[in-house]
Design an enzyme around this catalytic site. Sequence first.
Site, PDB file in Angstrom:
ATOM      1  N   HIS A  35     -44.687  23.911  -3.521  1.00  0.00           N
ATOM      2  CA  HIS A  35     -45.759  23.181  -2.942  1.00  0.00           C
ATOM      3  C   HIS A  35     -46.367  23.964  -1.669  1.00  0.00           C
ATOM      4  O   HIS A  35     -46.576  23.407  -0.597  1.00  0.00           O
ATOM      5  CB  HIS A  35     -45.225  21.930  -2.341  1.00  0.00           C
ATOM      6  N   LEU A 128     -41.401  23.453 -16.208  1.00  0.00           N
ATOM      7  CA  LEU A 128     -41.243  24.720 -16.485  1.00  0.00           C
ATOM      8  C   LEU A 128     -42.790  25.288 -16.989  1.00  0.00           C
ATOM      9  O   LEU A 128     -42.967  26.389 -17.814  1.00  0.00           O
ATOM     10  CB  LEU A 128     -40.352  25.019 -17.677  1.00  0.00           C
ATOM     11  N   SER A 129     -43.847  24.256 -16.945  1.00  0.00           N
ATOM     12  CA  SER A 129     -45.113  24.621 -16.846  1.00  0.00           C
ATOM     13  C   SER A 129     -45.492  24.859 -18.363  1.00  0.00           C
ATOM     14  O   SER A 129     -46.343  25.700 -18.730  1.00  0.00           O
ATOM     15  CB  SER A 129     -45.505  25.911 -16.165  1.00  0.00           C
ATOM     16  N   SER A 131     -47.666  22.821 -19.669  1.00  0.00           N
ATOM     17  CA  SER A 131     -49.240  22.561 -19.728  1.00  0.00           C
ATOM     18  C   SER A 131     -49.875  23.930 -19.531  1.00  0.00           C
ATOM     19  O   SER A 131     -50.928  24.128 -19.968  1.00  0.00           O
ATOM     20  CB  SER A 131     -49.703  21.395 -18.849  1.00  0.00           C
ATOM     21  N   ASP A 175     -49.098  28.247 -11.686  1.00  0.00           N
ATOM     22  CA  ASP A 175     -48.485  28.091 -12.994  1.00  0.00           C
ATOM     23  C   ASP A 175     -49.208  28.851 -14.158  1.00  0.00           C
ATOM     24  O   ASP A 175     -48.971  29.848 -14.586  1.00  0.00           O
ATOM     25  CB  ASP A 175     -48.312  26.705 -13.419  1.00  0.00           C
TER      26      ASP A 175
HETATM   27  C1  GLA Z   1     -46.625  21.972  -9.892  1.00  0.00           C
HETATM   28  C2  GLA Z   1     -48.054  22.698  -9.648  1.00  0.00           C
HETATM   29  C3  GLA Z   1     -48.111  23.937  -9.192  1.00  0.00           C
HETATM   30  C4  GLA Z   1     -47.160  23.743  -7.832  1.00  0.00           C
HETATM   31  C5  GLA Z   1     -45.868  23.159  -8.051  1.00  0.00           C
HETATM   32  C6  GLA Z   1     -45.180  23.155  -6.750  1.00  0.00           C
HETATM   33  O1  GLA Z   1     -45.952  23.044 -10.800  1.00  0.00           O
HETATM   34  O2  GLA Z   1     -48.848  22.845 -11.125  1.00  0.00           O
HETATM   35  O3  GLA Z   1     -49.582  24.422  -8.697  1.00  0.00           O
HETATM   36  O4  GLA Z   1     -47.945  23.222  -6.796  1.00  0.00           O
HETATM   37  O5  GLA Z   1     -46.019  22.091  -8.679  1.00  0.00           O
HETATM   38  O6  GLA Z   1     -44.785  24.070  -6.173  1.00  0.00           O
END
Ligand code: GLA
Length: 388
Positions: A35, A128-129, A131, A175
Amino acid sequence: MQQKDILIEKFKELFGAAPDCVAFAPGRVNLIGEHTDYNGGHVFPCALPQGTLCAARARSDRTLRFFSLNVPRFGVARTMLDALVPGCGKGWQKYAEGVVWAFRVSGLAMERGADLMFFSDLPAGAGLSSSAALEVSAGLALKTLFGLGLTGPELALLCQKAENSYVGMNCGVMDQFTSAMGREGCALFLDTASLEYEYAPFDRPDVGLVIVNSRVKHSLAASAYNERRRQCEQALADIRSAFETDALCRLTPEQWERYGGAVRDPVCRKRAKHAVYENARTAAALRALKAGDAAAFGRLMNESHVSLRDDYEVSCPELDLLAELAWDTPGVLGARMTGGGFGGSMVALVETAAREDFIRRVGEGYKERTGLEAGFCSAVPAGGARLV
Ligand code: GLA
């Protein structure tokens, strides 16, 4: 048969011809710096071996077709180049539509449609991203199909724009940037304000990263995320009455201690305090890694979790339990929730010799207290998006 070959076979079967290219984009795990990316701070993630494949073929008309091998029951989604309206995207394909939309509104020449087929081995909802991997794989495929001149960071920014403006999730750039720019064997230290970055080798044989999936995903995660952003913006506005700065993470902890009192709302003040100190911890983590001090790195991860739990309030009982079980296990140097929060995963830095014991103890303790089966996987820092 390899996943890529299966994807190509299915593509031919469904879309009637072989794809022109196949792109891969990885998921990511963030080691520290949570964050901070929308507060002008630093992040320290690495790309994972797991990710999303996108097979693509250009069309001669203006139709777009999307299909995912992960959810074949949803069938082929179809739309037109000119029908993409921000905020109106539905289903999983909105992430890919968003990338097409972002390319076009940014003036990139994409005057023909395309057929895109995806397969991902990233667990969805695990923090784990998945998207970002979908967006970046689609972006790299489209860039290739239409011969668009885009650098990795430019691609990441367009994918972030897709998610912010088309999907409506106000995420930072971490991400997408990690998915586009990760490097094998390295963590990526990124200044999200300037987009300057450096690769830090993360490949010691005696310690390794283990990702633990809590298998919970609390609803309202997206609205709580956007709320945290607003609270940080409010805190920044208040701070600026006392101290000139363009982002919360530009403040040092010392400056925060002097001027933080200008933030009137106590909740906003806690959020801002997290951002300032988390950013300082992230820079300290880079120094610890360079100095070969894994123990110091681990302590910073623990502090990060406590701050996310108490000041930023984005953890949840299941992630707190996982962290406590990890902290109590011998051979664990550090553990924290990773990603946006409200469920998803924890990442732990574990001595290689203690890895099996860690998995057993944390798995059993978690099951006993929650009835849930945690998922474990080693996180080996891997390369960023590429054609395969
Ligand atoms: C998600 C968001 C990122 C980041 C994290 C927290 O993964 O996509 O951009 O803000 O939360 O660190």
